[in-house]
Design a protein around this motif. Structure first.
Motif, PDB file in Angstrom:
ATOM      1  N   ASP A  74       0.848  -1.189   0.000  1.00  0.00           N
ATOM      2  CA  ASP A  74       0.000   0.000   0.000  1.00  0.00           C
ATOM      3  C   ASP A  74       0.889   1.246   0.000  1.00  0.00           C
ATOM      4  N   TYR A  75       0.292   2.387  -0.334  1.00  0.00           N
ATOM      5  CA  TYR A  75       1.064   3.616  -0.482  1.00  0.00           C
ATOM      6  C   TYR A  75       1.882   3.938   0.772  1.00  0.00           C
ATOM      7  N   GLY A  76       1.258   3.809   1.937  1.00  0.00           N
ATOM      8  CA  GLY A  76       1.949   4.163   3.170  1.00  0.00           C
ATOM      9  C   GLY A  76       3.147   3.277   3.447  1.00  0.00           C
ATOM     10  N   THR A  77       2.994   1.969   3.218  1.00  0.00           N
ATOM     11  CA  THR A  77       4.088   1.035   3.474  1.00  0.00           C
ATOM     12  C   THR A  77       5.258   1.292   2.538  1.00  0.00           C
ATOM     13  N   VAL A  78       4.960   1.460   1.255  1.00  0.00           N
ATOM     14  CA  VAL A  78       6.032   1.699   0.280  1.00  0.00           C
ATOM     15  C   VAL A  78       6.681   3.055   0.535  1.00  0.00           C
ATOM     16  N   ALA A  79       5.866   4.058   0.870  1.00  0.00           N
ATOM     17  CA  ALA A  79       6.423   5.382   1.164  1.00  0.00           C
ATOM     18  C   ALA A  79       7.362   5.326   2.364  1.00  0.00           C
ATOM     19  N   ALA A  80       7.028   4.510   3.357  1.00  0.00           N
ATOM     20  CA  ALA A  80       7.895   4.391   4.534  1.00  0.00           C
ATOM     21  C   ALA A  80       9.250   3.815   4.147  1.00  0.00           C
ATOM     22  N   GLU A  81       9.268   2.841   3.230  1.00  0.00           N
ATOM     23  CA  GLU A  81      10.534   2.275   2.772  1.00  0.00           C
ATOM     24  C   GLU A  81      11.335   3.309   1.987  1.00  0.00           C
ATOM     25  N   VAL A  82      10.662   4.044   1.098  1.00  0.00           N
ATOM     26  CA  VAL A  82      11.355   5.087   0.328  1.00  0.00           C
ATOM     27  C   VAL A  82      11.899   6.157   1.263  1.00  0.00           C
ATOM     28  N   ALA A  83      11.131   6.506   2.301  1.00  0.00           N
ATOM     29  CA  ALA A  83      11.588   7.520   3.261  1.00  0.00           C
ATOM     30  C   ALA A  83      12.864   7.071   3.964  1.00  0.00           C
ATOM     31  N   ARG A  84      13.009   5.782   4.177  1.00  0.00           N
ATOM     32  CA  ARG A  84      14.230   5.283   4.815  1.00  0.00           C
ATOM     33  C   ARG A  84      15.424   5.430   3.885  1.00  0.00           C
ATOM     34  N   TYR A  85      15.217   5.230   2.583  1.00  0.00           N
ATOM     35  CA  TYR A  85      16.306   5.504   1.634  1.00  0.00           C
ATOM     36  C   TYR A  85      16.638   6.997   1.614  1.00  0.00           C
ATOM     37  N   LEU A  86      15.611   7.831   1.691  1.00  0.00           N
ATOM     38  CA  LEU A  86      15.857   9.273   1.767  1.00  0.00           C
ATOM     39  C   LEU A  86      16.669   9.607   3.013  1.00  0.00           C
TER      40      LEU A  86
END
Length: 348
Positions: free
Chosen positions: A295-307
């Motif tokens: 879901d958007y929130g889960t994937v966004a959380a992973e991308v935020a960790r790369y950020l």
């Protein structure tokens, strides 16, 4: 959607000519570039290898068919002299008044390199790419003839005409999954692009990444409001492919690529579907990067960790439809918000 106001750069990827009949390929490449342009992507990666259409010619078509999109041309040093590559950059700038980016390669498919008579070892290929890129930089930046004496290349009193305006100087990217790649990125002033491990493991290896080096990651994203819908779309897009798995195994036996081996080692570790980091497409030789699915929130959380690890550039896998870029836009905007939100201190 993906014009994020300079907060980070998001590139997409051009389809490969080997996936389409000759009569259909250019239409499809221009279709994907139009989606990417409309979505506000910074650019679009155009692959190169012995089995696909020349990326410089594809880039020319992309420039003619888009308004802002920056072709990210893969540059293989074995294919052409650095002067020829610099001349291409300067000529495209002269003809179109547009900037391009360059994905500097040090390797390639092992059999491609052997067919070209190139048996240069892995780390030496990065040393060669450093020389290659430094010559290109000097030719495109200098207002005087360039002389360079290196191990692999020598030029004397060389100049590129027409001159490239300073504002059109190309962005430079290079693979940064190995120590040699990261050293090369620092030497040539490029963004080091990783085929990333899961964010938690990437954080554990943070000490190996030089401070101050601009970094990016190469991923695919399949995100939906409902996680089950996202996984259903992922499995429909990347079903099991026995031929692909055999091809992956063959590539592993012949490749000396650090990122290829790293991802293959990760793929051997069993992962539950709840884990958004997904290597099934890579295992089936359907693509060459990990996917984030959910879901958007889960994937966004992973991308935020790369950020949080310093990634400022992302190269997305080949989109199949405009909705892929719409979903990515939702994810990146949410990830930027998460990355900007201070974490609460732990209890106690």
């Amino acid at each position: 959607m993906l014009d994020l106001g300079g907060a980070l750069e998001v590139f997409t990827t051009c389809p490969q000519s080997k996936e389409f009949p000759a009569a259909d390929y250019l239409r499809r490449a221009l279709e994907v570039s139009a989606w990417s342009d409309e979505a506000g992507c910074a650019g679009m990666l155009i692959y190169t290898d012995n089995g696909i259409a020349d990326p410089w010619l594809v880039a020319q078509a992309v420039l003619e068919g888009t308004r802002r999109l920056c072709p990210l041309v893969a540059v293989q040093p074995v294919y052409m002299h650095p002067y020829a590559a610099a001349k291409m950059v300067a000529s495209l700038g002269f003809l179109h008044g547009r900037r391009i980016c360059l994905n500097m390669l040090a390797g390639g498919f092992r059999n491609d390199l052997l067919a070209l008579g190139d048996e240069t070892p892995h780390d030496d290929r990065y040393a060669r790419t450093i020389e290659y890129t430094l010559i290109m930089r000097q030719l495109l930046e200098a207002d005087r003839p360039v002389t360079f004496e290196g191990r692999y290349y020598r030029v004397r009193g060389l100049r590129v005409t027409p001159a490239l305006p300073a504002e059109l100087f190309p962005g430079l990217l290079i693979s940064g999954s190995s120590a040699a790649g990261r050293a090369a990125a620092a030497a040539i002033g490029a963004t080091a692009i990783e085929y990333p491990r899961p964010p938690a493991e990437a954080a554990a290896g943070e000490e190996a990444f030089p401070a101050g080096l601009r970094r990016g990651v190469r991923i695919g994203i399949i995100a939906r409001a409902d996680p089950e819908e996202a996984w259903r779309a992922a499995w429909e897009r990347f079903p099991a492919d026995r031929r692909g798995r055999l091809a992956h195994g063959l590539a592993m036996r012949t490749s000396d690529s650090v990122w290829h081996r790293q991802l293959s080692d990760l793929a051997r570790e069993a992962a539950a579907q709840e884990n958004p980091y997904w290597l099934w497409p890579f295992e089936n030789y359907s693509t060459f990067c990990p996917y984030l699915v959910g879901d958007y929130g889960t994937v966004a959380a992973e991308v935020a960790r790369y950020l949080g690890l310093g990634a400022s550039a992302f190269i997305l896998d080949i989109p199949r439809e405009p909705g892929d870029l719409e979903a990515a836009g939702i994810v990146f905007r949410a990830a930027l918000e998460k990355a900007a939100t201070p974490r609460a201190p732990p209890d106690g």
